[in-house]
Design an enzyme around this catalytic site. Structure first.
Site, PDB file in Angstrom:
ATOM      1  CB  CYS A  11      31.384  62.854  22.802  1.00 58.46           C
ATOM      2  SG  CYS A  11      30.572  64.435  22.492  1.00 58.46           S
ATOM      3  CB  CYS A  14      28.598  65.820  25.251  1.00 58.65           C
ATOM      4  SG  CYS A  14      28.205  65.379  23.543  1.00 58.65           S
TER       5      CYS A  14
END
Length: 77
Positions: A11, A14
């Site tokens: 994501c 991340c």
């Protein structure tokens, strides 16, 4: 060599955590190996209950948020 593990599914948060960690390592001149852990069973096994996460040499340091480059530098030094 230091081992830095980034826990997440890829994501945006991340990716930002990984970017900040890589910049911190570069600025500190640390010899580090990065490992991305995306498998949910490995993430749960590491004890994470929220993503993203960052571990240093197997020790969980950050969970559920994007740490700044400066915060990561403090953790690594």
């Amino acid at each position: 060599m230091m081992k830095i593990q980034i826990y997440g599914t890829g994501c945006a948060n991340c990716q930002m955590l990984e970017k900040n960690a890589r910049e911190a390592v570069k600025e500190l001149g640390i010899d580090a190996e990065f490992e991305k852990i995306k498998e949910m069973d490995q993430i749960l096994e590491a004890g994470l209950t929220a993503l993203p996460g960052l571990a240093v040499d197997g020790e969980l340091k950050i969970m559920g948020r994007v740490a700044s480059k400066e915060e990561i530098k403090k953790i690594l030094s």
